[in-house]
Design an enzyme around this catalytic site. Structure first.
Site, PDB file in Angstrom:
ATOM      1  N   TYR A 152       0.865  -1.177   0.000  1.00  0.00           N
ATOM      2  CA  TYR A 152       0.000   0.000   0.000  1.00  0.00           C
ATOM      3  C   TYR A 152       0.897   1.220   0.000  1.00  0.00           C
ATOM      4  O   TYR A 152       1.797   1.338   0.829  1.00  0.00           O
ATOM      5  CB  TYR A 152      -0.874  -0.011   1.263  1.00  0.00           C
ATOM      6  CG  TYR A 152      -1.791   1.180   1.386  1.00  0.00           C
ATOM      7  CD1 TYR A 152      -2.923   1.297   0.587  1.00  0.00           C
ATOM      8  CD2 TYR A 152      -1.533   2.194   2.306  1.00  0.00           C
ATOM      9  CE1 TYR A 152      -3.775   2.392   0.705  1.00  0.00           C
ATOM     10  CE2 TYR A 152      -2.373   3.284   2.430  1.00  0.00           C
ATOM     11  CZ  TYR A 152      -3.491   3.378   1.624  1.00  0.00           C
ATOM     12  OH  TYR A 152      -4.322   4.468   1.743  1.00  0.00           O
ATOM     13  N   ASP A 247       9.443   2.606  -0.478  1.00  0.00           N
ATOM     14  CA  ASP A 247       8.429   3.263   0.350  1.00  0.00           C
ATOM     15  C   ASP A 247       8.693   2.854   1.791  1.00  0.00           C
ATOM     16  O   ASP A 247       8.303   1.769   2.227  1.00  0.00           O
ATOM     17  CB  ASP A 247       7.032   2.831  -0.119  1.00  0.00           C
ATOM     18  CG  ASP A 247       5.932   3.427   0.756  1.00  0.00           C
ATOM     19  OD1 ASP A 247       6.254   4.003   1.814  1.00  0.00           O
ATOM     20  OD2 ASP A 247       4.755   3.296   0.378  1.00  0.00           O
ATOM     21  N   LYS A 275       5.068   9.050   8.760  1.00  0.00           N
ATOM     22  CA  LYS A 275       4.797   8.525  10.108  1.00  0.00           C
ATOM     23  C   LYS A 275       5.793   9.026  11.153  1.00  0.00           C
ATOM     24  O   LYS A 275       5.636  10.125  11.657  1.00  0.00           O
ATOM     25  CB  LYS A 275       4.717   7.001  10.057  1.00  0.00           C
ATOM     26  CG  LYS A 275       3.547   6.521   9.142  1.00  0.00           C
ATOM     27  CD  LYS A 275       3.229   5.078   9.328  1.00  0.00           C
ATOM     28  CE  LYS A 275       2.235   4.540   8.313  1.00  0.00           C
ATOM     29  NZ  LYS A 275       0.829   4.721   8.649  1.00  0.00           N
TER      30      LYS A 275
HETATM   31  N1  HOZ Z   1      -3.561   3.079   5.966  1.00  0.00           N
HETATM   32  C1  HOZ Z   1      -3.101   3.484   7.233  1.00  0.00           C
HETATM   33  C2  HOZ Z   1      -2.161   2.503   7.847  1.00  0.00           C
HETATM   34  N2  HOZ Z   1      -1.573   1.564   7.012  1.00  0.00           N
HETATM   35  C3  HOZ Z   1      -4.274   3.705   8.142  1.00  0.00           C
HETATM   36  C4  HOZ Z   1      -4.107   4.930   8.901  1.00  0.00           C
HETATM   37  C5  HOZ Z   1      -5.259   5.244   9.817  1.00  0.00           C
HETATM   38  O1  HOZ Z   1      -6.346   4.697   9.666  1.00  0.00           O
HETATM   39  O2  HOZ Z   1      -5.050   6.070  10.671  1.00  0.00           O
END
Ligand code: HOZ
Length: 435
Positions: A152, A247, A275
Site C-alpha cells: 500500500y 516506500d 509517520k
Molecule cells: N492506511 C493506514 C495505515 N496503514 C491507516 C491509517 C489510519 O487509519 O489512521
C-alpha cells in the site's frame, strides 16, 4: 492523566460518539480501517494517550499497539515532543514560508539515509509516493510503474491496484472511482517474486519508469522480503534503467535509525518517508539523488507543492522524536520487546493448538491465523479473518488495543514496559484459549 480520564467520563460514551460521527462522517471515521467493522466491532473513541496507553471516552484503559498506525514509536505524548511542539506553536502555527528547522530535519534524514542527497517535505505518505513516482516518470521519460500485490502506497489513483491496508481489509484493493486510464500504466507482481518482476521487464522493457516497494511490507500485515528479493530488484532496475523507489513510510526509523535500506545495504534511487518523521503530526517526505531531486520545482520541471508542507509544528515534533531515537540501545530495546511478544504469542498459540504465524522484525509484527507461512498477498489474504476477529475482540475486552485488521502492522513502542508485555501475553493466552 487522571484529569483527562475524569473529563472524559463526564462526556459522551464511545457508542454515542460513533452514532453521532456516522451521521456526519462516512462510516463515522476519517480512515476506513479505524471503523473496526472488519473485526465486528465499533471503534473505541479515544480521549487521551500517554506512554503505552490509550484511554477511551468510556474511561477504559488500553495497552496500545496501534501506535497511531506507526508514528508513536516513543509512546503517546512524549513530554519532550509535546514540549517542542508547544514551544514551536508559541512562535506561530504555519507561515507558508521556509523555516530553518526544515533544514535541521532534512539534515537528520540525509545523515540517516545514504540514498538521500536532497529531500522535500510533504504532509502525507500518499503525497510522498505520488510525487516520487511523478518524478521517476519525468526523470526516465517512461510511463509505467511496477508495484507489488498487497503493498500500500497511499491512495493515489494509479496505486490503488491490489492495494493493502484498509483497501485489503475492506476488500477494495482496486477502488471504485479509479478509471482504467489511471491504472493503465500500473503493473503488478506478487511480493517476493523476482521471476515475475523479471518477466514484466521482459514484456514491457524500457517502458517501466520505476519499481516501488515496501522493503518490509506492513500493509498486508508484516511480510518480510525473502533473502535476495530486494537486492534482485536493485540489480534488475539498474540494468533496465528504471528507478527503484523504497516506500519506507512505515519502516523508516522503525527497525533501526534509518530504514530497511540501512539494514540490507541497498541504495534505492528514491525514498518515501512519513509517520515517525512527523512524531505524530502530519509530515512526510520524499528524496533521493541530487540529480533526480533537482528536477522538482522550482529547480526543475516536476511540479509538486503544498500549503502545509514542512509545517513548523510537525517539523518540531519530528526533530524531537528523531533526537530521542538517536540515543544508544533504543532499537535493541524495541527489538527485545517485539521478540518477547512474538515468541510469547507463538508459544501460547501452539499450547492451544492454534495455527498462528507471527511475522516480526524490529518494532513491528503481525499475527496471522494461518496453516502456512505468510510470504505474500495470496498467503496473507487467505489467513483466517474470522478467527482473527475473535482474537481482536477478546484482546480488546482484556484491555489490549490491536489494529482492527490482520492487514495492519502491530507497533511496539519504547513506552511499553516489561509488565505491559507480560500483561499482553496473559491476555493473549486467555484469548487463544477461547478460540
Ligand atoms: N492506511 C493506514 C495505515 N496503514 C491507516 C491509517 C489510519 O487509519 O489512521
Amino acid at each position: 492523566m487522571s484529569t483527562a480520564s475524569q473529563l472524559v467520563l463526564a462526556g459522551r460514551r464511545s457508542s454515542e460518539c460513533f452514532s453521532r460521527a456516522r451521521a456526519l462522517i462516512p462510516g463515522g471515521v476519517d480512515s476506513p480501517v479505524r471503523s473496526a467493522a472488519a473485526v465486528g466491532c465499533e471503534p473505541a473513541f479515544i480521549a487521551s494517550g500517554h506512554g503505552a496507553y490509550l484511554w477511551d471516552v468510556d474511561g477504559r484503559r488500553y495497552i496500545d499497539y496501534v501506535g497511531a498506525y506507526g508514528p508513536s514509536i516513543l509512546g503517546h505524548s512524549h513530554p519532550l515532543v509535546v514540549e517542542s511542539v508547544q514551544a514551536a506553536a508559541a512562535y506561530g502555527l504555519s507561515f507558508g514560508a521556509p523555516t530553518d528547522a526544515e533544514s535541521d530535519l532534512a539534515e537528520m534524514l540525509i545523515a540517516a539515509f545514504p540514498a538521500l542527497e536532497l529531500v522535500r517535505f510533504v504532509s502525507s505518505g500518499t503525497e510522498a509516493t505520488m510525487s516520487a513516482l511523478r518524478l521517476a516518470r519525468a526523470a526516465t521519460g517512461r510511463d509505467m510503474v511496477l508495484k507489488f500485490e498487497g503493498c500500500y502506497h497511499g491512495h493515489a489513483d494509479a496505486l490503488l491496484v491490489k492495494a493493502g491496508s484498509g483497501a485489503l481489509t475492506y476488500n477494495t484493493p482496486d477502488s471504485a472511482g479509479v478509471t482504467a486510464a489511471a491504472t493503465a500504466d500500473t503493473l503488478v507482481a506478487p511480493y517476493n517474486d523476482l521471476e515475475a518482476v523479471h518477466a514484466l521487464f521482459v514484456e514491457h522493457g524500457k517502458r517501466i519508469a520505476a519499481v516501488i516497494v515496501e522493503p518490509v511490507a506492513g500493509n498486508m500485515g508484516v511480510v518480510l522480503p525473502r533473502p535476495g528479493f530486494l537486492h534482485g530488484l536493485r540489480e534488475l532496475t539498474r540494468v533496465q534503467g528504471s528507478l527503484l523507489v523504497f516506500d519506507e513510510v512505515m519502516t523508516g526509523f522503525r527497525l533501526c535509525y534509518g530504514g530497511v535500506q540501512t539494514l540490507v545495504g541497498i541504495e534505492p534511487d528514491l525514498v518515501c518517508l512519513g509517520k515517525i518523521i512527523g512524531g505524530g503530526l502530519p509530515l512526510a517526505a520524499y528524496g533521493g539523488r541530487r540529480d533526480l531531486m533537482e528536477l522538482v520545482a522550482p529547480t526543475g520541471p516536476v511540479y509538486q507543492a503544498g500549503t502545509l508542507s514542512g509545517n513548523p509544528l510537525a517539523v518540531a515534533a519530528g526533530l524531537a522524536t528523531l533526537r530521542l531515537l538517536r540515543r544508544e540501545n533504543v532499537y535493541r530495546e524495541l527489538e527485545a520487546k517485539t521478540t518477547a511478544l512474538a515468541v510469547g504469542l507463538r508459544e501460547r498459540a501452539a499450547k492451544n493448538g492454534l495455527p498462528v504465524r507471527v511475522n516480526s522484525i524490529g518494532a513491528m509484527f503481525s499475527v496471522f491465523f494461518s496453516d502456512s507461512a505468510v510470504v505474500d498477498y495470496a498467503t496473507s489474504s487467505s489467513s483466517d479473518i474470522v478467527r482473527f476477529s475473535a482474537f481482536y475482540q477478546a484482546m480488546r475486552k482484556a484491555g489490549v488495543h490491536l489494529p482492527p485488521s490482520p492487514f495492519e502492522a502491530v507497533f511496539v513502542s519504547l513506552a511499553h514496559s516489561a509488565q505491559d508485555v507480560d500483561d499482553t501475553l496473559s491476555a493473549a493466552e486467555r484469548a487463544f484459549a477461547q478460540l
